[in-house]
Design an enzyme around this catalytic site. Structure first.
Site, mmCIF file in Angstrom:
data_model
loop_
_atom_site.group_PDB
_atom_site.id
_atom_site.type_symbol
_atom_site.label_atom_id
_atom_site.label_comp_id
_atom_site.label_asym_id
_atom_site.label_seq_id
_atom_site.Cartn_x
_atom_site.Cartn_y
_atom_site.Cartn_z
ATOM 1 N N SER A 11 0.803 -1.218 0.000
ATOM 2 C CA SER A 11 0.000 0.000 0.000
ATOM 3 C C SER A 11 0.843 1.278 0.000
ATOM 4 O O SER A 11 1.536 1.556 -0.950
ATOM 5 C CB SER A 11 -0.957 -0.059 1.189
ATOM 6 N N ASP B 1 -5.912 2.100 -3.514
ATOM 7 C CA ASP B 1 -7.208 1.951 -2.846
ATOM 8 C C ASP B 1 -7.589 3.226 -2.089
ATOM 9 O O ASP B 1 -8.665 3.310 -1.516
ATOM 10 C CB ASP B 1 -7.276 0.697 -1.951
#
Ligand code: MG
Length: 465
Positions: free
Chosen positions: A97, A239
């Site tokens: 991430s 995301d």
């Protein structure tokens, strides 16, 4: 105590120190066991260790009798969406991430596009612990197939979202997983796009994969210089998104979440929005305005997704920019969020056809939020927290609501306080938000005094035994 393999967002660690090919092989073997040699999709972000871990995962999955479909470089939400679309039994995303380049991670997804919850992660851990891996006979070893199905994700967005205005947008994909998709998709929707840091690169030379004030300085400047309508930045795996307004200022994360949530509620004439215990109370104010309701969960996108599904919510979001649109799938999705944000700006605009971003975001009130820590030895943290729950009413007699889903969250007449034990450090963290700075300070003062007193008592108590 043995450290848990999974954290709040899957397995994460420094490559070849915490996260090795051997660990990846074990996780893959466990997934093969768990899905009874199912059909598995694998994707990765731009990190240098992607291929190393991918090969390990493929080996483990094939050994366990799975059929493996590799997507290559994709954002996490695309992997999640395609897991459901191609009817796979599970999806595996290789990503860390927003973490620095030396990190990587593994995140697992269900056949319905939702990340594995705590319960399922525990089952995977248990299979690894017992080492009772499923192994295929040589005749039953299947194949790895490389597929390119990203167009399905692009298609569904193009079919469901029409932008009327020609937006001038600066996209900062931060050398991450959105680099190949986001600029193309915005152009297909008719936007004039300037893309920066749009070459996939695991060293993240353009900026840190974490979109924050420091890493988005160039984006803010470029938006201003080009007189663009907005700037959008994504984290490393796409995301999460952060928006920059037409003045070159980052839109405050709580306010943009609250305003967008209120837009969704307005469009749907009510409904439920899920957020975490850390989000600002401006969310409640904005959502209640249009007869919506807020459900709060533990911090972490997996918890938000689980609650969105359980409550049949129409939207879920965390202030870090991870927004879930259940109409599409159950993973937070940066690209989709930014496109739906533009759509919302058009719909809210009326005669002028669109509203400028800064004006839209400023509809949500901004309240002062402050954070402080109290040092507390790790071995008494849980005892302090359980005692706190019992005696908190003495310090705050006018409690409107008390939540214990993640630390202690108390809603007061004029604000709220969240007291949580740090998961990794010898600290108790206190967060306060109130109508005014003075009120926030006053609440914080009371909370800190109470926590310090309890810590002191517990230290003494511990010495007695
Ligand atoms: Mg992310």
């Amino acid at each position: 105590m043995k450290q848990k393999l999974f954290g709040t967002s899957g397995v994460r660690g420094v490559v070849n120190r915490d996260l090795t090919p051997e660990t990846a092989l074990q996780i893959a073997s466990a997934v093969a066991t768990y899905t009874n040699s199912g059909k598995i999709v694998v994707g990765h972000d731009t990190r240098t260790s992607a291929s190393m871990l991918e090969n390990s995962l493929i080996a483990g999955l094939l050994a366990g009798g799975c059929s493996v479909y590799t997507l290559g470089l994709v954002p996490t939400p695309v992997l999640a969406y395609l897991t459901r679309e191609i009817k796979a039994d599970a999806g595996i995303m290789i990503t860390a991430s927003h973490n620095p380049p030396e990190y990587n991670g593994i995140k697992l997804f269900n056949e319905d596009s939702m990340a594995f919850n705590e319960e399922k992660q525990k089952q995977i851990e248990k299979i690894i612990e017992n080492k009772n891996f499923r192994r295929a006979n040589w005749q039953n070893i299947k194949k790895e197939t490389r597929i390119d199905e990203t167009y399905r994700y692009m298609d569904v967005i193009q079919k469901t979202v029409t932008l009327k205005k020609k937006w001038q947008i600066v996209l900062d994909t931060g050398n991450g997983a959105t680099s190949n998709i986001a600029p193309t998709l915005f152009r297909k929707l008719g936007c004039k796009v300037t893309a920066i840091n749009s070459q996939p690169d695991g060293f993240f030379p353009g900026r840190s994969p974490e979109p924050n004030t420091e890493s988005l300085q160039s984006l803010c400047q470029i938006v201003k210089q080009l007189k663009a309508d907005a700037g959008i930045a994504y984290d490393g795996d796409g995301d999460r998104m952060v928006a920059v307004d037409e003045k070159g200022k980052i839109s405050p994360l709580d306010q943009i979440l609250a305003t967008y949530a209120s837009h969704v509620i307005k469009e749907n004439k009510g409904g439920i929005v899920v957020t975490t215990v850390e989000a600002s109370m401006c969310l409640e104010k904005m959502v209640k305005k249009y007869n919506g309701r807020i459900e709060r969960t533990k911090v972490g996108d997996i918890n938000v997704a689980t609650a969105v599904k359980a409550h049949k919510a129409i939207f879920g979001g965390e202030p870090c920019g991870a927004w879930i649109h259940p109409k599409y799938h159950y993973s937070p999705d940066g690209i989709l969020s930014s496109i739906l944000l533009l759509k919302a700006l058009e719909e809210e605009g009326e005669e002028e056809q669109k509203i400028i971003l800064s004006k839209f975001v400023s509809r949500a009130p901004q309240y002062p939020m402050i954070r402080e820590n109290v040092t507390c030895p790790s071995n008494i943290k849980s005892k302090v927290m359980s005692e706190l729950e019992k005696i908190v009413d003495s310090t705050f007699p006018k409690v409107k609501e008390k939540l214990t889903i993640d630390g202690l969250h108390i809603t007061l007449e004029n604000g709220w306080v969240l007291i949580r034990a740090s998961g990794t450090e010898p600290l108790i963290r206190v967060t306060v938000e109130a109508e005014s700075a003075n009120e926030a300070k006053e609440i914080m003062g009371k909370a800190i005094k109470l926590v310090k007193k309890l810590v002191k008592e517990m230290v003494k108590w511990k010495q007695l035994f």
